[in-house]
Design a protein around this motif. Structure first.
Motif, mmCIF file in Angstrom:
data_model
loop_
_atom_site.group_PDB
_atom_site.id
_atom_site.type_symbol
_atom_site.label_atom_id
_atom_site.label_comp_id
_atom_site.label_asym_id
_atom_site.label_seq_id
_atom_site.Cartn_x
_atom_site.Cartn_y
_atom_site.Cartn_z
ATOM 1 N N GLU A 74 38.569 39.291 36.318
ATOM 2 C CA GLU A 74 39.761 39.336 36.472
ATOM 3 C C GLU A 74 40.726 40.353 36.105
ATOM 4 O O GLU A 74 41.178 40.663 37.105
ATOM 5 C CB GLU A 74 40.241 38.466 36.055
ATOM 6 C CG GLU A 74 41.198 37.666 36.070
ATOM 7 C CD GLU A 74 41.852 36.427 35.560
ATOM 8 O OE1 GLU A 74 42.923 36.040 34.518
ATOM 9 O OE2 GLU A 74 40.710 35.867 34.234
ATOM 10 N N ILE A 75 40.759 41.095 35.429
ATOM 11 C CA ILE A 75 41.803 42.703 35.797
ATOM 12 C C ILE A 75 41.194 43.735 36.286
ATOM 13 O O ILE A 75 42.274 43.119 37.398
ATOM 14 C CB ILE A 75 41.539 42.987 33.820
ATOM 15 C CG1 ILE A 75 41.921 41.863 32.761
ATOM 16 C CG2 ILE A 75 42.716 44.220 33.342
ATOM 17 C CD1 ILE A 75 41.315 41.811 30.862
ATOM 18 N N GLU A 84 36.792 52.818 40.396
ATOM 19 C CA GLU A 84 36.604 52.355 39.303
ATOM 20 C C GLU A 84 37.140 51.552 38.491
ATOM 21 O O GLU A 84 37.471 51.719 37.334
ATOM 22 C CB GLU A 84 37.406 53.809 38.469
ATOM 23 C CG GLU A 84 36.659 55.365 38.131
ATOM 24 C CD GLU A 84 35.256 55.559 37.599
ATOM 25 O OE1 GLU A 84 35.844 55.234 36.338
ATOM 26 O OE2 GLU A 84 34.451 54.836 38.211
ATOM 27 N N ALA A 85 38.399 50.630 39.176
ATOM 28 C CA ALA A 85 38.539 49.080 38.792
ATOM 29 C C ALA A 85 37.675 48.851 37.020
ATOM 30 O O ALA A 85 38.228 47.997 36.537
ATOM 31 C CB ALA A 85 38.781 48.005 39.701
ATOM 32 N N LEU A 86 37.052 48.324 37.375
ATOM 33 C CA LEU A 86 36.043 47.671 36.215
ATOM 34 C C LEU A 86 36.101 47.971 34.918
ATOM 35 O O LEU A 86 35.996 48.298 33.720
ATOM 36 C CB LEU A 86 34.150 47.304 36.578
ATOM 37 C CG LEU A 86 33.580 46.220 36.095
ATOM 38 C CD1 LEU A 86 34.454 44.654 36.604
ATOM 39 C CD2 LEU A 86 32.447 45.969 36.716
ATOM 40 N N HIS A 87 35.590 49.724 35.255
ATOM 41 C CA HIS A 87 35.710 50.668 34.559
ATOM 42 C C HIS A 87 37.280 50.577 33.632
ATOM 43 O O HIS A 87 37.042 50.634 32.416
ATOM 44 C CB HIS A 87 35.213 52.266 34.324
ATOM 45 C CG HIS A 87 35.636 53.137 33.472
ATOM 46 N ND1 HIS A 87 34.929 53.097 31.953
ATOM 47 C CD2 HIS A 87 36.004 54.324 33.739
ATOM 48 C CE1 HIS A 87 34.853 54.655 31.240
ATOM 49 N NE2 HIS A 87 36.062 54.904 31.959
ATOM 50 N N LEU A 88 37.640 50.738 34.437
ATOM 51 C CA LEU A 88 39.096 50.686 33.769
ATOM 52 C C LEU A 88 40.010 49.227 32.743
ATOM 53 O O LEU A 88 40.725 49.591 31.601
ATOM 54 C CB LEU A 88 40.606 50.896 35.123
ATOM 55 C CG LEU A 88 39.765 52.129 35.601
ATOM 56 C CD1 LEU A 88 41.227 52.674 36.965
ATOM 57 C CD2 LEU A 88 40.319 53.636 34.553
ATOM 58 N N ALA A 89 39.448 48.092 33.662
ATOM 59 C CA ALA A 89 39.574 47.080 33.327
ATOM 60 C C ALA A 89 39.161 46.957 31.661
ATOM 61 O O ALA A 89 39.256 46.351 31.130
ATOM 62 C CB ALA A 89 38.647 45.948 33.878
ATOM 63 N N ARG A 90 37.476 47.699 31.340
ATOM 64 C CA ARG A 90 37.415 47.326 30.181
ATOM 65 C C ARG A 90 37.753 48.572 29.336
ATOM 66 O O ARG A 90 37.593 48.183 27.773
ATOM 67 C CB ARG A 90 35.769 47.817 30.744
ATOM 68 C CG ARG A 90 34.548 47.069 30.825
ATOM 69 C CD ARG A 90 33.280 47.752 30.337
ATOM 70 N NE ARG A 90 32.105 47.090 31.448
ATOM 71 C CZ ARG A 90 31.744 47.366 32.672
ATOM 72 N NH1 ARG A 90 31.568 48.211 33.132
ATOM 73 N NH2 ARG A 90 31.390 46.172 34.006
ATOM 74 N N CYS A 91 38.481 49.702 29.863
ATOM 75 C CA CYS A 91 39.213 50.457 28.881
ATOM 76 C C CYS A 91 40.255 49.882 28.263
ATOM 77 O O CYS A 91 40.424 50.173 26.770
ATOM 78 C CB CYS A 91 39.405 51.397 29.124
ATOM 79 S SG CYS A 91 37.831 52.767 29.580
ATOM 80 N N VAL A 92 41.316 48.791 29.297
ATOM 81 C CA VAL A 92 42.180 48.474 28.790
ATOM 82 C C VAL A 92 41.833 47.295 27.684
ATOM 83 O O VAL A 92 42.572 47.681 26.957
ATOM 84 C CB VAL A 92 43.100 47.620 30.327
ATOM 85 C CG1 VAL A 92 44.255 46.842 30.181
ATOM 86 C CG2 VAL A 92 43.416 48.749 30.798
ATOM 87 N N ARG A 93 40.642 46.618 28.236
ATOM 88 C CA ARG A 93 40.649 45.104 27.379
ATOM 89 C C ARG A 93 40.005 45.624 26.057
ATOM 90 O O ARG A 93 40.915 45.135 24.813
ATOM 91 C CB ARG A 93 39.128 44.248 28.032
ATOM 92 C CG ARG A 93 39.719 43.102 27.590
ATOM 93 C CD ARG A 93 38.769 42.460 27.979
ATOM 94 N NE ARG A 93 37.757 42.801 27.375
ATOM 95 C CZ ARG A 93 36.341 41.544 27.937
ATOM 96 N NH1 ARG A 93 36.646 40.339 27.967
ATOM 97 N NH2 ARG A 93 35.135 41.979 27.595
ATOM 98 N N TYR A 94 39.753 46.789 26.025
ATOM 99 C CA TYR A 94 39.169 47.268 24.828
ATOM 100 C C TYR A 94 39.675 47.802 23.506
ATOM 101 O O TYR A 94 40.775 47.158 22.876
ATOM 102 C CB TYR A 94 37.981 48.015 25.126
ATOM 103 C CG TYR A 94 36.621 48.603 23.565
ATOM 104 C CD1 TYR A 94 36.588 48.157 22.875
ATOM 105 C CD2 TYR A 94 35.303 49.094 24.343
ATOM 106 C CE1 TYR A 94 36.202 48.684 21.806
ATOM 107 C CE2 TYR A 94 34.585 48.980 22.830
ATOM 108 C CZ TYR A 94 35.124 49.239 21.927
ATOM 109 O OH TYR A 94 33.626 49.101 20.856
#
Ligand code: SF4
Length: 238
Positions: A74-75, A84-94
């Protein structure tokens, strides 16, 4: 090496890296936590697009706490159609989760009076974390005077002979805050592209003539100068 020699070496390395990669631009206008998130996003997009993407995130969720507990897909969907959207989203959430775990609030206020070592710890466990995002938050947004000694920065600066280990803060004495940020951004980029952890590509490095580890490999070949000129011609601007 004397302090003056170290200072000159740091400035010389900074100039060479700027010629290769361009001068890092950071338009810092937000609270430190948001600047940390913008710093993550700028690892995969321009400064302008990163601010726009963060605005889209802010508009798409109630607050940063809702982003923290949302699905990464969703992010990523709000960040747009980028590789890189999925990787960035993981970093942001983490990052948001780490901040919440430590501080129980969506703010970096707890780092205001802490050493840069605490800031490094905050992001240390995050896979492929764009290291200069934390420098952006602490040096620029929070006006810390101490550079975060993250792994990529330490690796390059150790090889150069600018520091000895991850507890050596002598760079703080040699450079003002803005230049510390620029060195952080450029050195960590160099660590990802040329001065690789396992096998540095010294033969194509623009720092080799001044680098302790590079010089130990033997005389600089003519191809090093060629690589420097080629890199200059094709440098990125941000
Ligand atoms: S010369 Fe080699 S060790 Fe030194 S900074 Fe360049 S790539 Fe890294």
């Amino acid at each position: 090496m004397t302090n003056e020699q170290s200072r000159r070496l740091a400035l010389k390395a900074l100039s060479a890296l700027k010629r290769k990669y361009g001068t890092p631009v950071a338009r810092v206008t937000r609270p430190p936590l948001e600047e940390l998130l913008v710093g993550i996003l700028t690892s995969a997009m321009s400064e302008r697009k990163a601010h726009a993407a963060l605005d889209a995130l802010a508009a798409g969720f109630v607050d940063w706490n809702e982003v923290r507990i949302s699905d990464v897909n969703e992010i990523a969907g709000v960040l747009g159609d980028i590789e890189e959207a999925l990787h960035l989203a993981r970093c942001v959430r983490y990052v948001l989760q780490r901040v919440y775990d430590i501080h129980n609030e969506m703010s970096l206020g707890f780092l205001q009076d802490k050493s840069s070592r605490e800031a490094v710890r905050l992001v240390a466990q995050i896979e492929r974390f764009p290291e200069s995002a934390i420098a952006r938050a602490t040096l620029l947004a929070m006006e810390h005077e101490s550079i975060p000694l993250t792994p990529g920065l330490v690796s390059v600066c150790r090889r150069l002979g600018l520091i000895e280990d991850a507890n050596d803060h002598r760079l703080d004495k040699h450079l003002p805050r803005q230049k510390l940020y620029e060195l952080h951004w450029l050195a960590t980029r160099h660590a990802m592209t040329v001065c690789l952890a396992e096998e540095p590509k010294c033969e194509m490095c623009v720092l080799r003539t001044d680098c302790r580890a590079g010089r130990a490999k033997g005389p600089v070949s003519r191809s090093t100068g060629g690589a420097g000129r080629a890199a200059k011609a094709g440098k990125t601007s941000r």
